[in-house]
Design a protein around this motif. Structure first.
Motif, PDB file in Angstrom:
ATOM      1  N   PHE A  56     -11.161 -37.225  33.708  1.00 50.38           N
ATOM      2  CA  PHE A  56     -10.933 -38.075  32.445  1.00 50.38           C
ATOM      3  C   PHE A  56     -10.057 -37.412  31.416  1.00 50.38           C
ATOM      4  O   PHE A  56      -9.547 -37.972  30.630  1.00 50.38           O
ATOM      5  N   TRP A  57     -11.284 -36.005  31.798  1.00 49.66           N
ATOM      6  CA  TRP A  57     -10.507 -35.734  29.714  1.00 49.66           C
ATOM      7  C   TRP A  57      -9.139 -35.088  29.941  1.00 49.66           C
ATOM      8  O   TRP A  57      -8.655 -35.291  28.494  1.00 49.66           O
ATOM      9  N   LYS A  58      -8.513 -34.949  30.887  1.00 51.14           N
ATOM     10  CA  LYS A  58      -6.955 -34.518  30.791  1.00 51.14           C
ATOM     11  C   LYS A  58      -6.406 -35.551  30.503  1.00 51.14           C
ATOM     12  O   LYS A  58      -5.181 -36.288  29.886  1.00 51.14           O
ATOM     13  N   LEU A  59      -6.815 -36.984  30.962  1.00 57.31           N
ATOM     14  CA  LEU A  59      -6.312 -38.721  30.862  1.00 57.31           C
ATOM     15  C   LEU A  59      -6.257 -39.019  28.793  1.00 57.31           C
ATOM     16  O   LEU A  59      -5.606 -38.856  28.199  1.00 57.31           O
ATOM     17  N   TYR A  60      -7.947 -38.299  28.488  1.00 59.56           N
ATOM     18  CA  TYR A  60      -8.192 -38.749  27.275  1.00 59.56           C
ATOM     19  C   TYR A  60      -7.249 -37.808  26.600  1.00 59.56           C
ATOM     20  O   TYR A  60      -6.355 -38.138  25.406  1.00 59.56           O
ATOM     21  N   LYS A  61      -6.521 -36.584  26.666  1.00 61.41           N
ATOM     22  CA  LYS A  61      -5.377 -35.735  26.038  1.00 61.41           C
ATOM     23  C   LYS A  61      -4.160 -36.327  25.939  1.00 61.41           C
ATOM     24  O   LYS A  61      -3.270 -35.981  25.104  1.00 61.41           O
ATOM     25  N   GLU A  62      -4.318 -36.986  27.791  1.00 66.91           N
ATOM     26  CA  GLU A  62      -2.774 -37.311  27.618  1.00 66.91           C
ATOM     27  C   GLU A  62      -2.740 -39.406  27.074  1.00 66.91           C
ATOM     28  O   GLU A  62      -1.336 -39.463  26.426  1.00 66.91           O
ATOM     29  N   GLY A  63      -3.469 -39.197  25.979  1.00 62.02           N
ATOM     30  CA  GLY A  63      -3.579 -40.261  25.525  1.00 62.02           C
ATOM     31  C   GLY A  63      -4.279 -41.505  26.144  1.00 62.02           C
ATOM     32  O   GLY A  63      -3.258 -43.086  25.942  1.00 62.02           O
ATOM     33  N   ALA A  64      -3.811 -41.195  26.884  1.00 59.68           N
ATOM     34  CA  ALA A  64      -4.389 -42.663  28.081  1.00 59.68           C
ATOM     35  C   ALA A  64      -5.602 -43.840  27.358  1.00 59.68           C
ATOM     36  O   ALA A  64      -6.501 -43.183  27.101  1.00 59.68           O
ATOM     37  N   LYS A  65      -5.620 -44.326  28.217  1.00 64.34           N
ATOM     38  CA  LYS A  65      -6.677 -46.147  27.222  1.00 64.34           C
ATOM     39  C   LYS A  65      -8.001 -45.468  28.522  1.00 64.34           C
ATOM     40  O   LYS A  65      -7.871 -46.070  29.466  1.00 64.34           O
ATOM     41  N   VAL A  66      -9.048 -44.763  27.396  1.00 64.18           N
ATOM     42  CA  VAL A  66     -10.158 -44.278  28.317  1.00 64.18           C
ATOM     43  C   VAL A  66     -11.469 -45.008  27.367  1.00 64.18           C
ATOM     44  O   VAL A  66     -11.141 -45.243  26.406  1.00 64.18           O
ATOM     45  N   ALA A  67     -12.542 -45.181  28.418  1.00 63.07           N
ATOM     46  CA  ALA A  67     -13.784 -45.215  26.698  1.00 63.07           C
ATOM     47  C   ALA A  67     -14.557 -44.545  27.466  1.00 63.07           C
ATOM     48  O   ALA A  67     -14.642 -44.267  29.180  1.00 63.07           O
ATOM     49  N   TYR A 193     -16.422 -52.487  35.257  1.00 61.95           N
ATOM     50  CA  TYR A 193     -15.794 -53.912  34.945  1.00 61.95           C
ATOM     51  C   TYR A 193     -14.441 -54.171  33.860  1.00 61.95           C
ATOM     52  O   TYR A 193     -13.605 -54.491  34.531  1.00 61.95           O
ATOM     53  N   LEU A 194     -14.844 -52.551  33.457  1.00 64.30           N
ATOM     54  CA  LEU A 194     -13.736 -52.480  31.959  1.00 64.30           C
ATOM     55  C   LEU A 194     -12.182 -51.931  32.945  1.00 64.30           C
ATOM     56  O   LEU A 194     -11.275 -51.871  32.271  1.00 64.30           O
ATOM     57  N   THR A 195     -12.236 -51.666  34.174  1.00 67.89           N
ATOM     58  CA  THR A 195     -10.998 -51.244  34.549  1.00 67.89           C
ATOM     59  C   THR A 195     -10.538 -51.820  35.175  1.00 67.89           C
ATOM     60  O   THR A 195      -9.495 -51.668  35.472  1.00 67.89           O
ATOM     61  N   ASP A 198      -7.854 -57.399  34.465  1.00 64.69           N
ATOM     62  CA  ASP A 198      -8.435 -57.746  32.910  1.00 64.69           C
ATOM     63  C   ASP A 198      -9.125 -58.364  32.202  1.00 64.69           C
ATOM     64  O   ASP A 198      -9.434 -59.102  31.169  1.00 64.69           O
ATOM     65  N   LEU A 199     -10.514 -57.247  32.477  1.00 61.06           N
ATOM     66  CA  LEU A 199     -10.992 -57.257  31.479  1.00 61.06           C
ATOM     67  C   LEU A 199     -10.778 -56.128  31.186  1.00 61.06           C
ATOM     68  O   LEU A 199     -12.080 -55.943  29.858  1.00 61.06           O
ATOM     69  N   GLY A 200     -10.430 -55.584  30.557  1.00 60.32           N
ATOM     70  CA  GLY A 200     -10.616 -54.052  29.641  1.00 60.32           C
ATOM     71  C   GLY A 200      -8.594 -53.321  30.396  1.00 60.32           C
ATOM     72  O   GLY A 200      -8.644 -52.457  28.860  1.00 60.32           O
ATOM     73  N   GLY A 201      -8.308 -52.738  31.247  1.00 63.37           N
ATOM     74  CA  GLY A 201      -7.516 -52.843  32.169  1.00 63.37           C
ATOM     75  C   GLY A 201      -7.307 -51.001  31.578  1.00 63.37           C
ATOM     76  O   GLY A 201      -6.505 -51.037  31.550  1.00 63.37           O
TER      77      GLY A 201
END
Ligand code: TRP
Ligand code: SF4
Length: 369
Positions: A56-67, A193-195, A198-201
């Motif tokens: 998760f942290w790696k994705l966040y650092k890379e600017g990916a869409k995370v929540a 669901y947010l992944t 159609d509901l958040g991606g």
């Protein structure tokens, strides 16, 4: 017998290490160095475990869409145990991460048998209001009631029910009545669901929870694999924090008012609870001077570590002074009561305004109430 965690149970989890062994939760300390400005719960070992936080942290650092998403069952008054989760949400929100909060009214209705109107009222006036007063930005946070979700979220629950087997549920939870099966599958929808395309991606969600919620996350991880291609669902990352011990030594719970400090407690009432709290002190002053106290078993020390003291050096001094017998529980409780009073006064001032804001939000997310 297999070791099982009951997410609806009243037992306290004492041996957190076992969760590593039995369930494959990873120790959080192993990834601590990857985080530039860790929250105090991370450095203090209060968040003790995780699944895939590093991903998760790696994705966040890379600017990916995370929540970040978590949930609360609106079943009673908001207490310091709940505040622990909100602190983490505020931390992630300040890092710029999107924050979602599920108010688990469907679960409170079916498992706790609380009337629907009551779950909504508690959700708004206790939970959403206190969260706002604790610093969660009402304009940036998405609060939602489970029962008010998009039909496509409900469709997910139905789809999950088709693929999950009774044996699988039993292996995770033991025997489950239908209401709890519904609640578990609903929670799986919450954390996935947010992944949905159609509901958040979102690329990935992080779910910060108390360790008792891990069974739901294990179920979610098992289930989503079966829907990754079809819907894009992705397994959630999660972190696990220790529970605060109830002030009476049991589990902190809304159903035992003396076990918890509620954020709307009258100041005098809250202080009284601190003065009566279970400590790691010895039977007599003489003994305490000689042997020192046991801060590891002290609910007052937990109050400092989890809520009342930000400065690590100050906390360490209390720890050492307790151990060496310099500090006595009476003095310590006085300090805790004073700090708690200060916190509650400020919080309760903010709470009135936050309640108004919470009602405004409710008009949007639960209009008929
Ligand atoms: N079951 C959780 C509780 O009892 C509430 C909850 C519902 C939740 N959905 C969630 C927690 C999603 C985390 C993520 O408090
Ligand atoms: Fe707890 Fe303070 Fe007593 Fe030590 S001295 S056991 S920290 S109350």
């Amino acid at each position: 017998m297999a070791l099982r965690i009951d997410p609806w149970g009243h037992t306290t989890i004492k041996e957190y290490e076992k969760l590593f062994q039995y369930f494959g939760i990873k120790p959080f300390r192993e990834i601590l160095s990857q985080i530039d400005k860790p929250h105090k719960y991370m450095t203090r070992g209060i968040i003790f475990g995780h699944r895939d936080f590093d991903k998760f942290w790696k994705l966040y650092k890379e600017g990916a869409k995370v929540a970040v998403l978590t949930g609360f069952m609106p079943s009673g008054r908001f207490h310091l145990g709940h505040k622990m989760v909100v602190e983490q949400l505020v931390y992630y929100q300040k890092l710029g991460i999107d924050v979602y909060v599920a108010i688990a009214d469907a679960e409170a209705y079916s498992v706790r048998k609380i009337p629907r109107e009551e779950t909504i009222r508690i959700g708004v006036e206790e939970y959403i209001a206190n969260m706002i007063a604790l610093g969660l930005d009402p304009d940036k946070t998405v609060f939602y009631f489970q029962t008010k979700q998009d039909p496509r979220y409900y469709r997910l629950i139905q789809m999950f029910s088709r693929k999950v087997t009774f044996n699988e549920l039993e292996a995770i939870y033991g025997e489950l009545e239908p209401a709890k099966i519904m609640a578990a599958l609903t929670q799986v929808a919450d954390v996935t669901y947010l992944t949905h395309r159609d509901l958040g991606g979102y690329e990935m969600l992080l779910i910060p929870v108390g360790a008792d919620q891990d069974p739901h996350l294990r179920l979610a991880r098992d289930i989503v694999d079966r829907y990754s291609r079809e819907l894009g669902l992705k397994p959630p990352a999660s972190t696990y924090h220790r529970f605060m011990t109830g002030l009476d030594g049991g589990k902190m719970s809304s159903s035992r008012p003396d076990s918890a400090i509620f954020l709307s407690d009258k100041i005098e009432e809250a202080k009284r609870k601190v003065f009566r709290a279970l400590t790691g002190g010895r039977a007599t002053v003489e003994e305490q001077r000689r042997l020192g106290g046991i801060p590891e078993q002290c609910t007052v020390f937990e109050l400092f570590a989890y809520h009342l003291i930000e400065d690590d050096n100050e906390l360490e001094k209390i720890y050492n002074d307790c151990k060496s017998g310099k500090l006595l529980c009476g003095m310590c409780k006085k300090k805790a009561a004073g700090l708690l009073e200060e916190f509650l006064r400020k919080h309760q001032e903010k709470l009135e305004k936050a309640k108004e804001k919470a009602r405004e939000i409710a008009e949007k997310i639960a209009p008929e109430f």
